[in-house]
Each structure stands twice: as C-alpha cells, then as structure tokens.
Design an enzyme around this catalytic site. Sequence first.
Site, PDB file in Angstrom:
ATOM      1  N   MET A   1       0.832  -1.217   0.000  1.00 14.04           N
ATOM      2  CA  MET A   1       0.000   0.000   0.000  1.00 14.04           C
ATOM      3  C   MET A   1       0.862   1.262   0.000  1.00 14.04           C
ATOM      4  SD  MET A   1      -3.147   0.804   2.556  1.00 14.04           S
ATOM      5  CE  MET A   1      -2.212   0.981   4.083  1.00 14.04           C
TER       6      MET A   1
ATOM      7  N   ASP B   1      12.975 -11.023  -1.658  1.00 14.68           N
ATOM      8  CA  ASP B   1      12.500 -11.406  -0.328  1.00 14.68           C
ATOM      9  C   ASP B   1      13.559 -10.919   0.664  1.00 14.68           C
ATOM     10  OD1 ASP B   1      11.945 -12.635   2.066  1.00 14.68           O
ATOM     11  OD2 ASP B   1      11.502 -14.596   1.196  1.00 14.68           O
ATOM     12  N   ILE B   2      13.217  -9.919   1.464  1.00 18.87           N
ATOM     13  CA  ILE B   2      14.241  -9.302   2.326  1.00 18.87           C
ATOM     14  C   ILE B   2      14.691 -10.206   3.472  1.00 18.87           C
ATOM     15  CG2 ILE B   2      13.554  -6.924   1.752  1.00 18.87           C
ATOM     16  CD1 ILE B   2      12.276  -6.804   4.627  1.00 18.87           C
TER      17      ILE B   2
ATOM     18  N   ALA C   1       7.238  -5.220   4.833  1.00 18.80           N
ATOM     19  CA  ALA C   1       6.973  -5.557   6.239  1.00 18.80           C
ATOM     20  C   ALA C   1       5.900  -6.626   6.340  1.00 18.80           C
ATOM     21  CB  ALA C   1       6.492  -4.310   6.990  1.00 18.80           C
TER      22      ALA C   1
ATOM     23  N   THR D   1       2.609  -6.961   8.055  1.00 18.22           N
ATOM     24  CA  THR D   1       1.715  -5.949   8.627  1.00 18.22           C
ATOM     25  C   THR D   1       0.422  -6.531   9.204  1.00 18.22           C
ATOM     26  OG1 THR D   1       0.830  -5.542   6.409  1.00 18.22           O
ATOM     27  CG2 THR D   1       2.572  -4.072   7.167  1.00 18.22           C
TER      28      THR D   1
ATOM     29  N   THR E   1       6.491   2.161  13.169  1.00 16.19           N
ATOM     30  CA  THR E   1       5.088   2.274  13.585  1.00 16.19           C
ATOM     31  C   THR E   1       4.896   2.868  14.980  1.00 16.19           C
ATOM     32  OG1 THR E   1       3.160   0.898  14.149  1.00 16.19           O
ATOM     33  CG2 THR E   1       5.271  -0.143  14.337  1.00 16.19           C
TER      34      THR E   1
ATOM     35  N   TYR F   1       3.511  -7.669  16.972  1.00 13.50           N
ATOM     36  CA  TYR F   1       3.859  -6.838  15.811  1.00 13.50           C
ATOM     37  C   TYR F   1       4.778  -5.692  16.241  1.00 13.50           C
ATOM     38  CZ  TYR F   1       3.083  -3.181  12.250  1.00 13.50           C
ATOM     39  OH  TYR F   1       3.241  -2.173  11.321  1.00 13.50           O
TER      40      TYR F   1
ATOM     41  N   LYS G   1       8.641  -4.882  15.109  1.00  9.59           N
ATOM     42  CA  LYS G   1       8.982  -3.612  14.454  1.00  9.59           C
ATOM     43  C   LYS G   1      10.062  -2.872  15.249  1.00  9.59           C
ATOM     44  CE  LYS G   1       7.426  -1.880  11.233  1.00  9.59           C
ATOM     45  NZ  LYS G   1       7.836  -1.954   9.811  1.00  9.59           N
TER      46      LYS G   1
ATOM     47  N   TRP H   1      -1.736   4.355  11.372  1.00  8.22           N
ATOM     48  CA  TRP H   1      -3.102   4.315  10.822  1.00  8.22           C
ATOM     49  C   TRP H   1      -3.135   4.669   9.318  1.00  8.22           C
ATOM     50  CZ3 TRP H   1      -7.454   6.308  14.594  1.00  8.22           C
ATOM     51  CH2 TRP H   1      -7.277   5.711  15.855  1.00  8.22           C
TER      52      TRP H   1
END
Length: 289
Positions: free
Chosen positions: A11, A36-37, A60, A62, A101, A125, A129, A150
């Site tokens: 996104m 692919d990291i 990421a 997510t 985040t 999560y 992160k 958000w």
Amino acid sequence: MRVVVTGATGMLGRDVVSSATARGHDVTALSRADLDITDLAATTVALAQASGDVVINCAAWTDVDGAESQEAAAFAVNATGAGNVASAAALAGAAVVHVSTDYVFDGSKSTPYLESDATAPIGAYGRTKLAGELAVAAIGERHTIVRTAWLFGLGGSNFVETMLRLGGERDEVSVVGDQIGCPTWTLDLAEALISVAERGTSGVLHAAGSDPCSWFEFASEIFDRAEIDCDLKETTSKAFLRPAQRPAWSVLGSQREDGITLGSWRESLGQYLVQRQTTQTNTTNGAQR
Ligand SMILES: NC(=O)c1ccc[n+]([C@@H]2O[C@H](COP(=O)([O-])OP(=O)(O)OC[C@H]3O[C@@H](n4cnc5c(N)ncnc54)[C@H](OP(=O)(O)O)[C@@H]3O)[C@@H](O)[C@H]2O)c1
C-alpha cells in the site's frame, strides 16, 4: 537521486514509487517477488545491482493480529529483514529510510509521543517492528527511521476500505471510540519519505496525519464524506476483542526542528476518496475498451 524501494507493491510502497518517479528520481521498484528481504544473500545482490543512493524499506509483515500467533515469521521480515536491508544498503553505499510504527509505544501517554519517548510495545507486531528499528540503527551507518500510524491508501486493506465495504453491506456498524490516533494517507507519507531521503535527514522521525481522532470519529467522517447511510455505533476495545491488543493512545508528535508536519487527515481523506473513485472509473473504462 537513485531510489530503491523494497515492498514496492504494498500500500505504501506503490505511492513511494509513484511519488519518487513524479519528482524525477531514478526509481528501482522491488516487489516481494523481486526480492525477499528475509534472504540476506539475495538482498545483498539486489541492492548492489540496484546501486541506489537511498533504499526506502516499505517491506513488512503488517498482519497485526496474525503476528500474535506467528511472531517468528513476523520477526523474520520486520526485524531480520530490516537488518538485512540495512546491511546490504551499507555495503552498496546507500542510505536507508526505514518505515516503522506507533505500535512500538504502549499507548499509556495522553500527550503526543515524541521521538525521544521510551518504547514499550504491547504486542508481537510492535515487538518485531522495534527489533527492526534497533537492527537498522545498529547496522545502517546512514539511516532514518520514520514512524507512522493508521495508514490508508490505494490497493491496501485498510480502515477506510473496511468501513466503505461494511457501510454498504450492513444497516449498523460498531466502531471503537477509546483508541485515539493519527490517520495518515500513504500519498502524504510517501512525499514525506522522499523529502527525508532528499534532505538526508537522519535518526528517528515521526510522521503522521495531524488532527488526532478515535476510530469512531474516523468512521463517522468516512460515512459523511462517502454519503453512506448506515447507523454508526460507538463501542469499546473491551467489547471488541481482537487477538492483538492495540495501544489506546497512538498519537505521534515530533520534537525535531527538521521534522515533517503532515496536514489534516480529514482533507487527505477527501482527496483519497476522489483518487480511488478516479482509479475505479479508469479501470472500468479500460476494461470496457
Ligand atoms: N498499515 C498501517 O496502518 C501502518 C501503520 C504504521 C506503520 N506501518 C508500516 O508502514 C510500512 C508499509 O506498510 P503497508 O501498510 O504499505 O503494508 P502492506 O500493504 O502490507 O505492504 C507491505 C509489503 O511488504 C511486502 N513483504 C512482506 N514480506 C516481505 C518479504 N519477506 N520481502 C519483501 N517484501 C515483503 C508485502 O508483499 P506481499 O503483499 O506479497 O506480502 C507488501 O507488498 C510497514 O513498515 C508497516 O509496518 C503501517
């Protein structure tokens, strides 16, 4: 500037690619299929070949709820993968802009979280992160960690899309009113990330839409703007249990003089609704031709 984007079809990634391209940069867009990291060797080769001045890491895991039961898999992308990007970028002589985040905070404050505030994630999560932030900071000589919150944007599963769908399907929708945060349009954030890359800003930076609100208020604005006739009810996090606990207070502020202020999410929401309408119309017209 030569800009490499990982997670380029996500996104945020797709808006970073389009913003950087529109600003005249030479962009290498790497989707998950391209890179692919979690694979260090592949990441080292790909970033050496791309030979960028900067790598913007939008890749990421997510799935916040899924991370609770699959933390190791989330860690592989969000922590190990972020570290792989940082070390491969360092070898390739590129700076790193890494996206993080608000979920690195526990949400117990009542004033905006600043860059210097102590982190204390309350879910898997957020833990992964935060580990990614630490890996990038430890490995990447030239790095910026941009925390945001958000997100809504084209092509992603996000709150705006969920509300538009539910509002069309149901007579009544309940949304929590006791979590406060900063809705952020991916296109606004993408522009900010490119500016950060252009300026060579370093360290931790917060960038999120201004004018904090609850999810309930956000939903209310979405229904108003989209003219959706659906009964919106306010509920609580206790009544709306999910696998992952969310921070009650997710408001990001900045103490940095060289920080980036994003505009109100309300205006951006209006622009996003026009953008998605235009995209849908173009897709429909294209399909009819
Ligand atoms: N969404 C939010 O509300 C939010 C809020 C705060 C911060 N953020 C952060 O913002 C960034 C962008 O998020 P987003 O909303 O754009 O997420 P997204 O739409 O899920 O995009 C993430 C991208 O990463 C890719 N990816 C996953 N695993 C990968 C791997 N091992 N190697 C390479 N690519 C991989 C995904 O590919 P597939 O689709 O093929 O899996 C996807 O294209 C992330 O760092 C996220 O943590 C997001």
